[in-house]
Motif scaffolding. Structure first.
Motif, mmCIF file in Angstrom:
data_model
loop_
_atom_site.group_PDB
_atom_site.id
_atom_site.type_symbol
_atom_site.label_atom_id
_atom_site.label_comp_id
_atom_site.label_asym_id
_atom_site.label_seq_id
_atom_site.Cartn_x
_atom_site.Cartn_y
_atom_site.Cartn_z
ATOM 1 N N ALA A 224 0.990 -1.181 -0.279
ATOM 2 C CA ALA A 224 0.046 -0.062 0.612
ATOM 3 C C ALA A 224 0.716 1.833 -0.563
ATOM 4 N N SER A 231 -1.621 10.378 6.933
ATOM 5 C CA SER A 231 -2.070 9.236 6.010
ATOM 6 C C SER A 231 -2.026 7.514 6.031
ATOM 7 N N ALA A 235 -4.432 4.468 7.918
ATOM 8 C CA ALA A 235 -4.405 2.935 7.741
ATOM 9 C C ALA A 235 -3.430 1.727 9.140
ATOM 10 N N LEU A 295 -7.390 -4.230 2.908
ATOM 11 C CA LEU A 295 -7.082 -3.797 1.734
ATOM 12 C C LEU A 295 -7.851 -2.484 1.969
ATOM 13 N N ASN A 296 -9.641 -2.668 2.485
ATOM 14 C CA ASN A 296 -10.752 -1.975 2.992
ATOM 15 C C ASN A 296 -10.150 -0.714 4.140
ATOM 16 N N CYS A 298 -6.626 -0.152 4.791
ATOM 17 C CA CYS A 298 -5.809 0.944 3.769
ATOM 18 C C CYS A 298 -6.293 1.698 2.896
ATOM 19 N N LYS A 299 -7.879 2.484 2.805
ATOM 20 C CA LYS A 299 -8.400 3.620 1.982
ATOM 21 C C LYS A 299 -8.897 4.338 2.919
ATOM 22 N N THR A 300 -7.488 5.131 3.036
ATOM 23 C CA THR A 300 -7.789 7.150 3.992
ATOM 24 C C THR A 300 -7.659 7.739 2.562
ATOM 25 N N ASP A 301 -6.951 8.769 3.023
ATOM 26 C CA ASP A 301 -7.419 10.013 2.093
ATOM 27 C C ASP A 301 -6.168 9.967 0.715
ATOM 28 N N LEU A 303 -4.174 7.275 0.210
ATOM 29 C CA LEU A 303 -4.007 5.955 -0.525
ATOM 30 C C LEU A 303 -3.530 6.827 -1.999
ATOM 31 N N ALA A 306 -3.290 0.115 -3.642
ATOM 32 C CA ALA A 306 -3.368 -0.936 -2.699
ATOM 33 C C ALA A 306 -3.179 -1.972 -2.940
ATOM 34 N N ASN A 307 -2.364 -2.887 -3.160
ATOM 35 C CA ASN A 307 -2.749 -4.061 -4.006
ATOM 36 C C ASN A 307 -2.698 -5.562 -3.382
#
Length: 455
Positions: A224, A231, A235, A295-296, A298-301, A303, A306-307
């Motif tokens: 990520a 940020s 995460a 993965l969900n 990791c979703k911050t402003d 980001l 992320a894979n």
């Protein structure tokens, strides 16, 4: 110099190839990874507990410092013979005494390498979880003496969680056995956990009974990338709040990423200023759920992407190469392995950036974010006295910050000689006095690794 009587007694005890007194031969044992140099007067290489006991008794008789040593990979000066005396190298105590798959136990001598343990137990479907970056060439005796951790401590814990019992020789020359062979056992005081992390100041470990863990069925990696450390820290908090715990969660700041880019130009996104290397393990069904949840989270402003990673091995290789690469920035690194609560990481990382700017210092940070264990690296030219002074002042402020955030000064490297001047920031005087009394109970003549840990 050693007393002639002591040299004669050591010569009678050990053959010439297991006792060095030539200063040139001894010099190899004058330093560890702290890069400071304190030559011993002699180096002894015991092969048995009885030989260790005999050497300890001789050193008591002559009030001679005795400094236990593994492979010298420590960074805190824990194995430096600062007061001369004898370096007690345990590197030739290399026997694996038993591998007991039914009870998930391996019994080994202290000189056995961490990697050798992993290779021996992998055949039976197990591993020993402590995995410091030096695992391929550090010994289990050293791992135990420093309470080593590593990336996978976030899920599996540190050395203290994976040692069932020990055989050791105290500073008074008594052979003791601590703990038990079973995972349950509450008879008497827990001296095993007392010796773990004691850095050779209480006793010399000569045998360890280690608890093994089953190898996971599957391992998956996630990368990520974030536009800023703030940020990324958010995460980390979100990942660690999940019921699905990652098996490793590593943080790399902008300085770390630039070092990797210098050697692997196409490995990382150009606009990334922070990165998480994440590993998840378990069964196939567990992996799928864990990866999706992480993965969900990791979703911050900030980001960028992320894979799931295709080549996690290449990333781990780059991560483990970071520490030596720091010398490309400056000839000396002041390397601290502080720990703060995960919830405090945003505050901590932001304050680190402010302090490095205030003191005009190059600073590279990476580490085991899932434990809040960040390796802070202040990079300086030691010949620049003004810069070195600024670094010392900055380090003092960093330690104050760590304590204010309810953290600890060392997560896995230990105190040794490098941090002993700061230990009072974390441990109050009554507790320090109790620790010193325990030291004297084990080692009444203060011969074992004298001067370490305490101011």
């Amino acid at each position: 110099m050693l007393p002639a009587e002591l040299v004669s007694a050591l010569n009678n005890l050990l053959p010439s190839d297991r006792l060095y007194t030539d200063p040139v031969e001894c010099y190899t044992y004058a330093y560890d990874n702290s890069r400071k140099i304190f030559p011993p007067h002699a180096v002894a290489f015991p092969l048995t507990t009885d030989e260790v006991q005999a050497i300890v008794m001789l050193c008591n008789q002559h009030k001679m410092p005795l400094v236990p040593r593994g492979r010298g990979t420590g960074t805190s000066g824990g194995s430096l013979p600062e007061q001369g005396g004898i370096a007690l190298s345990l590197e030739r105590m290399l026997n694996i005494l038993s591998v007991d798959a039914a009870n998930r136990v391996i019994v080994a001598e202290p000189g056995v390498l961490n990697q050798t343990v992993q290779d021996a137990v992998r055949l039976h479907g197990f591993f020993w979880p402590p995995d410091p970056s030096s695992a391929t060439y550090s010994s289990i005796g050293g791992n135990i003496a420093t309470g080593a951790g590593g990336p996978h401590a976030v899920k599996y814990g540190t050395t203290r969680d994976h040692v069932l019992g020990l055989k050791a020789v105290t500073g008074a020359g008594e052979i003791i056995k601590t703990g038990c062979y079973t995972t349950k056992g509450v008879v008497g005081y827990d001296l095993t956990r007392l010796l773990i992390g004691s850095e050779g100041t209480l006793a010399v470990i000569t045998e360890a009974t280690l608890k093994l863990t089953a190898l996971p069925t599957m391992i998956a990696g996630i990368t990520a990338y974030f536009s800023n450390s703030a940020s990324c820290a958010v995460a980390i908090k979100q990942i660690m709040a999940l019921p699905q715990l990652p098996s490793a969660l590593e943080f790399l700041d902008a300085g770390s990423l630039n070092l990797i880019r210098n050697h692997h130009p196409r490995m990382l996104p150009n606009d990334a200023s922070a990165m998480l290397m994440i590993e998840a393990d378990g069964t196939e069904n567990e992996i799928s759920t864990t990866v999706s949840s992480i993965l969900n989270a990791c979703k911050t402003d900030g980001l960028i992407a992320a894979n799931q990673a295709e080549n996690i091995a290449a990333l781990w290789k780059a991560r483990k190469a970071l520490s030596p690469l720091l010398r490309e920035i400056a000839p000396k690194k002041i390397n601290e392995d502080v720990v703060v609560p995960v919830s405090s990481l945003p505050d901590f990382l932001n304050s680190l950036e402010q302090l490095s700017r205030q003191y005009q210092l190059a600073n590279v940070n990476f580490g085991h974010a899932g434990n809040g264990n960040i390796h802070v690296n202040l990079l300086i030219d030691p010949d620049n006295t003004e810069e070195a002074a600024r670094a010392e002042a900055c380090l003092d402020r960093i330690f104050d910050l760590v304590i204010r955030l309810n953290g600890t000064l060392s997560g896995e490297h230990g105190i040794g000689s490098e941090k002993r001047a700061f230990i009072h920031k974390e441990i109050d005087q009554p507790t320090l006095s109790l620790m010193k009394n325990i030291k004297l109970l084990f080692d009444p003549n203060n011969i074992l690794n004298p001067g370490k840990l305490f101011p």
